[in-house]
Design an enzyme around this catalytic site. Structure first.
Site, PDB file in Angstrom:
ATOM      1  N   GLN A  65      51.739  37.666  61.014  1.00  0.00           N
ATOM      2  CA  GLN A  65      52.449  38.376  62.001  1.00  0.00           C
ATOM      3  C   GLN A  65      53.389  39.304  61.716  1.00  0.00           C
ATOM      4  O   GLN A  65      53.760  40.153  62.416  1.00  0.00           O
ATOM      5  CB  GLN A  65      53.052  37.362  63.190  1.00  0.00           C
ATOM      6  CG  GLN A  65      52.394  36.325  63.586  1.00  0.00           C
ATOM      7  CD  GLN A  65      52.994  35.249  64.244  1.00  0.00           C
ATOM      8  OE1 GLN A  65      53.490  35.289  65.134  1.00  0.00           O
ATOM      9  NE2 GLN A  65      53.222  34.096  63.470  1.00  0.00           N
ATOM     10  N   ASN A  66      53.597  39.474  60.261  1.00  0.00           N
ATOM     11  CA  ASN A  66      54.560  40.389  59.613  1.00  0.00           C
ATOM     12  C   ASN A  66      53.943  41.709  59.543  1.00  0.00           C
ATOM     13  O   ASN A  66      52.933  42.039  59.485  1.00  0.00           O
ATOM     14  CB  ASN A  66      54.900  39.754  58.167  1.00  0.00           C
ATOM     15  CG  ASN A  66      55.415  38.163  58.487  1.00  0.00           C
ATOM     16  OD1 ASN A  66      55.956  37.757  59.465  1.00  0.00           O
ATOM     17  ND2 ASN A  66      55.725  37.704  57.374  1.00  0.00           N
TER      18      ASN A  66
ATOM     19  N   HIS B  63      50.126  41.921  64.096  1.00  0.00           N
ATOM     20  CA  HIS B  63      51.243  42.755  64.655  1.00  0.00           C
ATOM     21  C   HIS B  63      51.474  43.899  64.418  1.00  0.00           C
ATOM     22  O   HIS B  63      52.405  44.842  64.387  1.00  0.00           O
ATOM     23  CB  HIS B  63      52.478  41.976  64.694  1.00  0.00           C
ATOM     24  CG  HIS B  63      52.356  40.664  65.786  1.00  0.00           C
ATOM     25  ND1 HIS B  63      53.314  39.743  65.648  1.00  0.00           N
ATOM     26  CD2 HIS B  63      51.537  40.374  66.398  1.00  0.00           C
ATOM     27  CE1 HIS B  63      53.109  38.948  66.798  1.00  0.00           C
ATOM     28  NE2 HIS B  63      51.865  39.257  67.037  1.00  0.00           N
TER      29      HIS B  63
ATOM     30  N   CYS C 249      53.889  64.695  63.811  1.00  0.00           N
ATOM     31  CA  CYS C 249      52.701  64.744  62.971  1.00  0.00           C
ATOM     32  C   CYS C 249      52.622  66.161  62.649  1.00  0.00           C
ATOM     33  O   CYS C 249      53.253  66.891  63.440  1.00  0.00           O
ATOM     34  CB  CYS C 249      51.417  64.281  63.956  1.00  0.00           C
ATOM     35  SG  CYS C 249      49.900  64.191  63.228  1.00  0.00           S
TER      36      CYS C 249
ATOM     37  N   CYS D 229      50.339  67.921  63.460  1.00  0.00           N
ATOM     38  CA  CYS D 229      49.682  68.756  64.643  1.00  0.00           C
ATOM     39  C   CYS D 229      50.688  69.060  65.771  1.00  0.00           C
ATOM     40  O   CYS D 229      50.720  69.657  66.792  1.00  0.00           O
ATOM     41  CB  CYS D 229      48.836  67.718  65.166  1.00  0.00           C
ATOM     42  SG  CYS D 229      49.161  66.491  66.345  1.00  0.00           S
TER      43      CYS D 229
END
Ligand code: OAD
Length: 258
Positions: free
Chosen positions: A112-113, A130, A159, A161
């Site tokens: 989950q880390n 996650h 980004c 873009c």
């Protein structure tokens, strides 16, 4: 014998014959990890007295609504966490799990880390339920990219873009990555041996994986500093810091195998 080593000896966990036999002979193994495995590396956990959710409100920082309302605030928090994690190193617990993936024909590490420390320790047969704090997603094009800039030069980052970037992590109210979740359930269903390590086991659907494994016949082992809701149903539970317990277990296996 020094006083310290005496204390260590008294606290030495004792592993059942069944567990040792399974670690030596099982073909399938699945492991679920949570923030506790990275605590000894210096990464803060979420719950408990020093947990992140004692100081910060998840609804202000870890929901799509929070990001839509104030992307700068959310990114400032992620930038702070990325800088903190960038200074941390994998600990012995991460290294033992990386070594274990070579022992089993059928193996999956389910984490989950988001800190990326398992991969830095050498784990590769793994899924990140996650997401990963070192990845970003462009909200215009949907492209996912690695991004290790810490501190970030621009907050919120964009980004090439021109689209706004978000952290490629799962926020509250969002679905988990479908393929990672499918692999996690399939591994829990197949596992002869299942470990739950350093997780409070309260966040679904990850928290249901040890129960699924148990229902499907796995021998379930928990290693955690504190008791959790799954403690009463596991086959074996070790309460303490994950790193030293995993190292002790690994040394026991090496002694027996040599
Ligand atoms: P938590 O912070 O909820 O739980 C960490 C657990 O690790 C606690 O039960 C501690 O007792 C235990 N612990 C602390 N130090 C330890 C150590 N050195 N060795 C062993 N155990 C130790 O973290 P998670 O269970 O990972 O999700 O939390 C699950 C999810 O809730 C996270 O992925 C995150 C959070 O909100 C999202 O952000 C979506």
């Amino acid at each position: 014998m020094s006083r310290d080593s005496l204390v260590l000896h008294q606290n030495r966990p004792s592993f059942s014959d069944r567990l040792i036999k399974l670690l030596l002979q099982a073909r399938s193994m699945a492991i679920l990890t949570g923030a506790g495995i990275s605590a000894e590396s210096g990464v803060p956990t979420f719950r408990g007295p020093d947990g992140l959710w004692k100081t910060y409100r998840p609804e202000d920082l870890a929901t799509p609504e929070a990001f839509a309302h104030d992307p700068r605030l959310v990114w400032e928090w992620y930038d702070w966490r990325r800088q903190l994690i960038a200074r941390c190193q994998p600990n012995p617990g991460h290294y033992v799990l990386a070594e274990w993936e070579r022992r089993f024909k059928d193996f999956l590490l389910i984490t989950q880390n988001v800190d990326g420390l398992h991969r830095r320790a050498g784990s590769s047969r793994m899924v990140e339920l996650h997401g990963n704090i070192w990845k970003v997603r462009c909200l215009r094009e949907g492209a996912v990219m690695e991004n290790y800039e810490a501190p970030l030069k621009e907050i919120p980052p964009h980004c090439p873009c021109g689209g706004l970037l978000r952290p490629e992590v799962v926020w509250f109210g969002e679905p988990l990555p479908v393929e990672a979740l499918r692999q996690a359930y399939a591994a829990a269903e197949r596992a002869e041996l299942f470990f739950s390590i350093g997780t409070s086991a309260v966040v679904q659907p990850a928290a249901s994986l040890p129960l699924v494994a148990k229902q499907c016949g796995a021998y379930v082992v928990e290693i955690n500093r504190d008791p959790t809701p799954i403690t009463p149903m596991v086959n074996e539970s070790f309460q303490g810091a994950a790193g030293p317990i995993l190292e002790e277990l690994s040394q026991t296996l090496r002694r027996i195998s040599s």
